[in-house]
Design an enzyme around this catalytic site. Structure first.
Site, PDB file in Angstrom:
ATOM      1  CD  GLU A  26      -3.818   4.784  11.885  1.00  0.00           C
ATOM      2  OE1 GLU A  26      -2.714   3.928  12.439  1.00  0.00           O
ATOM      3  OE2 GLU A  26      -4.234   4.737  11.049  1.00  0.00           O
ATOM      4  CG  ASN A  31      -3.869   5.408   6.226  1.00  0.00           C
ATOM      5  OD1 ASN A  31      -4.512   5.707   7.400  1.00  0.00           O
ATOM      6  ND2 ASN A  31      -2.853   4.302   6.580  1.00  0.00           N
ATOM      7  CD  GLU A  32       0.164   5.944   9.083  1.00  0.00           C
ATOM      8  OE1 GLU A  32       1.014   5.032   8.673  1.00  0.00           O
ATOM      9  OE2 GLU A  32       0.360   6.249  10.259  1.00  0.00           O
ATOM     10  CB  CYS A  42       2.853   7.275 -10.082  1.00  0.00           C
ATOM     11  SG  CYS A  42       3.449   8.754 -10.733  1.00  0.00           S
ATOM     12  CD  GLU A  55      -2.022  -3.329   9.686  1.00  0.00           C
ATOM     13  OE1 GLU A  55      -2.988  -3.324   9.224  1.00  0.00           O
ATOM     14  OE2 GLU A  55      -0.963  -2.538   9.692  1.00  0.00           O
ATOM     15  CE  LYS A  56      -1.671 -14.623  11.060  1.00  0.00           C
ATOM     16  NZ  LYS A  56      -0.888 -14.037   9.916  1.00  0.00           N
ATOM     17  CB  CYS A  69       7.538   6.948 -12.731  1.00  0.00           C
ATOM     18  SG  CYS A  69       6.580   8.320 -12.969  1.00  0.00           S
ATOM     19  CG  HIS A  99      -1.562  -3.379  15.222  1.00  0.00           C
ATOM     20  ND1 HIS A  99      -2.428  -2.679  15.819  1.00  0.00           N
ATOM     21  CD2 HIS A  99      -0.760  -2.737  14.645  1.00  0.00           C
ATOM     22  CE1 HIS A  99      -1.882  -1.501  16.036  1.00  0.00           C
ATOM     23  NE2 HIS A  99      -0.741  -1.316  15.404  1.00  0.00           N
ATOM     24  NE  ARG A 130       0.012  -0.110   5.030  1.00  0.00           N
ATOM     25  CZ  ARG A 130      -0.646   0.262   6.136  1.00  0.00           C
ATOM     26  NH1 ARG A 130      -1.826   0.523   6.236  1.00  0.00           N
ATOM     27  NH2 ARG A 130       0.394  -0.027   6.989  1.00  0.00           N
ATOM     28  CB  CYS A 135       7.767  11.514 -11.002  1.00  0.00           C
ATOM     29  SG  CYS A 135       6.021  10.799 -10.064  1.00  0.00           S
TER      30      CYS A 135
HETATM   31  C1  GLA Z   1      -0.454   2.707  10.466  1.00  0.00           C
HETATM   32  C2  GLA Z   1      -1.496   2.751   9.385  1.00  0.00           C
HETATM   33  C3  GLA Z   1      -2.713   1.874   9.860  1.00  0.00           C
HETATM   34  C4  GLA Z   1      -1.827   0.801  10.446  1.00  0.00           C
HETATM   35  C5  GLA Z   1      -1.057   1.066  11.814  1.00  0.00           C
HETATM   36  C6  GLA Z   1      -0.322  -0.114  12.345  1.00  0.00           C
HETATM   37  O1  GLA Z   1      -0.588   3.878  11.537  1.00  0.00           O
HETATM   38  O2  GLA Z   1      -2.205   4.098   9.183  1.00  0.00           O
HETATM   39  O3  GLA Z   1      -3.377   1.298   8.729  1.00  0.00           O
HETATM   40  O4  GLA Z   1      -1.147  -0.163   9.678  1.00  0.00           O
HETATM   41  O5  GLA Z   1      -0.104   1.705  11.207  1.00  0.00           O
HETATM   42  O6  GLA Z   1       0.284   0.274  13.608  1.00  0.00           O
HETATM   43 ZN    ZN Z   2       5.620   8.677 -10.703  1.00  0.00          ZN
END
Ligand code: GLA
Ligand code: ZN
Length: 688
Positions: free
Chosen positions: A317, A153-154, A119, A365-366, A161, A368, A115, A164
């Protein structure tokens, strides 16, 4: 003083909820709703990684499952931070449009998987994201559960490429206009690296160019700008269709040592979100530092992220137990979850949200931490501690949007950190810029003095004391602003390794910059770098303190007070710590990297001189932290025991324990990891 952008009138409690992993298990989804109430939760981030469920094949959208979840959550009385799913894409897209895949710095094209790996420039990906986000906004714009947008997300990483590369060249053309200007900024003739055609420019690479510091710095700036540009493109339909729904994206920290995230300049990115949010995962109970030391670092980074927008923020989070990506994933000891949750609030958070609501059954992440474990038992320890946090949060609504009132600021700068880390010189391992800021911050944290950790474009004038450690990269205009700050009566502290290069990462010539020489009435002659086992000592007001890593050899003018002098080396007896009067203000220069005890004593003297005292007086031993948030009428005081023993603390003033709803004063006992939140009506006679 209250945050007008606060998303709710109460504290948010909940977290990342991934119902699409359980779509074929209706009994699980039903159980979720039941347990959400038991856990005293009220807010969930949904759909973060749901693209494959929302658009199983190109152009075929399936929202019914999400409709149900949104409706059920609304009926349950909770709210949703609805995510845009761009953080991970479905396999069909990577296969049909390989241009969406990222290329790494070695110019290797990545395969589909993982994930956060698209690009940043790909027109196809940008278009697909906008189509998806428009659908989401159209469908849920008036949904009663919709509280906020959780965009992607993050965000992180970079793409090398060809598309870019072209975007980078355009960015450079915009910035420099001519190759002459670019070659000057990049010091072109060095190793014959003069650029004679824009097409010759390539992003830094371990198999190509990575020694041109101006290029490296510009590339990092470009990556931040391109990430923001991608984000701005994502939110077009959200702004258009839901103008009143706040937009955020979750920021993060780097490593489990909790230093600010390095790769993106959050001082820029934060301007594009309505409310700042971030994901905080301290390694509690680790085997290399005290709980209090880690708590100090948590304080530092939360104060930085709060100060970016100068408003309360959200923890989107954290874990109720352990994570899965630290080298060792230890669970929080009883009491730590409440304490660490309240610490987020103490530094300005209006939420405690988790990754994750329910542990998944498969994939990485099972194991976590989660509110619901594989046992599905709401009576297990972790679940009960989560519910306890929820109950506490329900009593703390008055604190939403309030802020600390800081007279002290420490300056953190992403660009300077990049440039300093790039610098081949000094100690390659010992620069430790973020860690050095933590060391300075620690002195104030231990004295219960609230601190804003600000960035260079922010207003300095509201602070009495501005601490600027190791600001290696400094433009002349910034020096001028430091001069103005001091001239108008501010107190400024600066240290070794400051002001050595300009905004292009080019050194100043003709000695230490004139403006800094004027400001401190000193000149920096040399920066001495020590081996790890080398030490020096500095004598300051009769006491001797250890120095390591760095020592600046200074020349001082007549008017300067030499407060500290070196005890060893060929510069023995020469000034190491200086004080100068500049206009209506005072400036201090700390020439060497000194031990914590020095900071403790030095900053106490400075605070005394400025008559800065803690906002609420409590006597306590080491390891107890006091943080205060304020509105017009009240101070909300967080008393937190970050030690493994019970602690006596002494309140010099009566206050009301908000959770127990009783009045407290004098001596109170905090259990190991104990926390109390009290409020007190503001009293002008207390001298603030
Ligand atoms: C990040 C992600 C989450 C998860 C956590 C695990 O913060 O945003 O999706 O993977 O890490 O700590
Ligand atoms: Zn690119």
């Amino acid at each position: 003083m209250k945050n007008k952008n606060a998303v709710a009138k109460h504290m948010l409690h909940g977290g990342d909820y991934n119902p699409d992993q359980w779509i074929d298990n209706p009994e699980i989804l039903e159980e979720d709703l039941k347990f959400m109430k038991l856990a005293h939760t009220n807010a969930f981030s949904i759909g973060i990684f749901s693209w494959a469920a929302l658009e199983p094949e190109e152009g075929r959208f399936e929202f019914e499952w999400l409709d149900n979840i949104m409706n059920n959550i609304a009926t349950n009385g909770a709210k949703v931070a609805l995510a845009t799913p761009s953080g991970a894409r479905p396999a069909w897209m990577s296969h049909k449009y390989p241009e969406v895949l990222r290329t790494n710095e070695r110019r290797e094209k990545m395969l589909h998987g993982g994930r956060h790996n698209h690009c940043l420039t790909s027109p196809v990906y940008r278009e697909k994201v906008v189509v998806m986000n428009r659908k989401l906004a159209e469908r849920y714009r008036n949904h009663p559960a919709l509280m906020m947008w959780h965009v992607s997300n993050e965000y992180s990483g970079e793409c090398h490429c060809p598309t870019c590369q072209q975007a980078f060249r355009n960015w450079l053309k915009e910035k420099y206009a001519t190759l002459e200007a670019l070659n000057l900024a990049w010091w072109g003739p060095f190793w014959s690296h003069t650029i004679t055609n824009w097409e010759q420019i390539e992003s830094p690479s371990p198999i190509g160019e990575n020694m041109v510091h101006g290029l490296n710095l510009d590339w990092r700036r470009f990556v931040t700008d391109q990430t923001i540009d991608f984000y701005e493109n994502e939110i077009i339909p959200l702004r258009e269709l839901t103008p009143n729904i706040p937009v955020t994206t979750n920021f993060m920290a780097d490593t489990n040592d909790l230093i600010p995230f390095q790769a993106l300049d959050y001082s820029k990115f934060s301007k594009h979100v309505d409310i700042l949010s971030w994901d905080c995962y301290p390694a509690w109970h680790n085997d290399w530092e005290t709980t209090a030391n880690l708590a100090m670092k948590v304080g530092f980074i939360n104060d930085l992220y709060r100060s970016l927008k100068q408003q309360s923020f959200l923890i989107l989070e954290c874990t109720p137990s352990g994570v899965n990506w630290h080298p060792v994933n230890k669970t929080k000891r009883p009491g730590m979850h409440l304490l660490s949750s309240m610490q987020f609030l103490a530094h300005g958070s209006d939420s405690v949200m988790y990754f994750q609501w329910r542990k998944s059954r498969g994939s990485s992440e099972k194991f976590h931490g989660a509110v619901i474990d594989h046992d599905r038992n709401p009576n297990n320890r972790v679940f009960k501690e989560v519910a306890e946090v929820g109950k506490n949060l329900e009593k703390l609504s008055d604190i939403v949007g309030t802020m600390p009132d800081s007279k002290v600021a420490i300056l953190y700068d992403w660009e300077s950190n990049w440039a300093l880390n790039d610098a081949q010189g000094f100690g390659l391992e010992s620069k430790q810029y973020p860690q050095t800021l933590q060391q300075h911050y620690k002195a104030f944290w231990e004295k219960d003095i609230p601190v804003d950790v600000i960035t260079k474009e922010q207003d300095f004038s509201k602070y009495k004391l501005l601490v600027v450690p190791m600001l290696y990269l400094m433009s002349k205009s910034l020096m001028k602003r430091f001069q103005e700050f001091a001239n108008n009566g501010g107190t400024l502290v600066m240290t070794y390794l400051s002001g050595l290069v300009d905004e292009h990462d080019l050194t100043y010539t003709g000695g230490w910059p004139k403006k800094l020489q004027e400001l401190f009435s000193i000149n920096v002659l040399e920066t001495d770098t020590y081996y790890p086992k080398d030490t020096n000592a500095v004598k300051y007001f009769g006491k001797t303190y250890n120095a390591k890593d760095y020592a600046t050899i200074l020349e001082t003018s007549q008017q300067v007070d030499s407060l500290g002098t070196y005890q060893q080396e060929f510069y023995q007896g020469s000034p190491a710590v200086t004080k100068n009067i500049f206009g209506k203000g005072t400036t201090y220069f700390i020439g060497a990297r000194l031990e914590d005890n020095f900071h403790k004593d030095f900053y106490q003297n400075v605070l005394d001189e400025l008559q800065i005292v803690p906002p609420f007086a409590i006597k306590h031993d080491k390891g107890v932290s006091i943080q205060v948030r304020e509105d017009e009428q009240y101070k909300y005081v967080f008393i937190m025991n970050f030690t493994e023993n019970s602690q006596k603390v002494f309140l010099e003033q009566e206050a009301r324990d908000i959770i127990a709803d009783e009045s407290v004063s004098g001596e109170i006992i905090l259990n190991a990891y104990g926390v109390k939140i009290v409020k007190t009506k503001k009293d002008t006679r207390m001298g603030r």
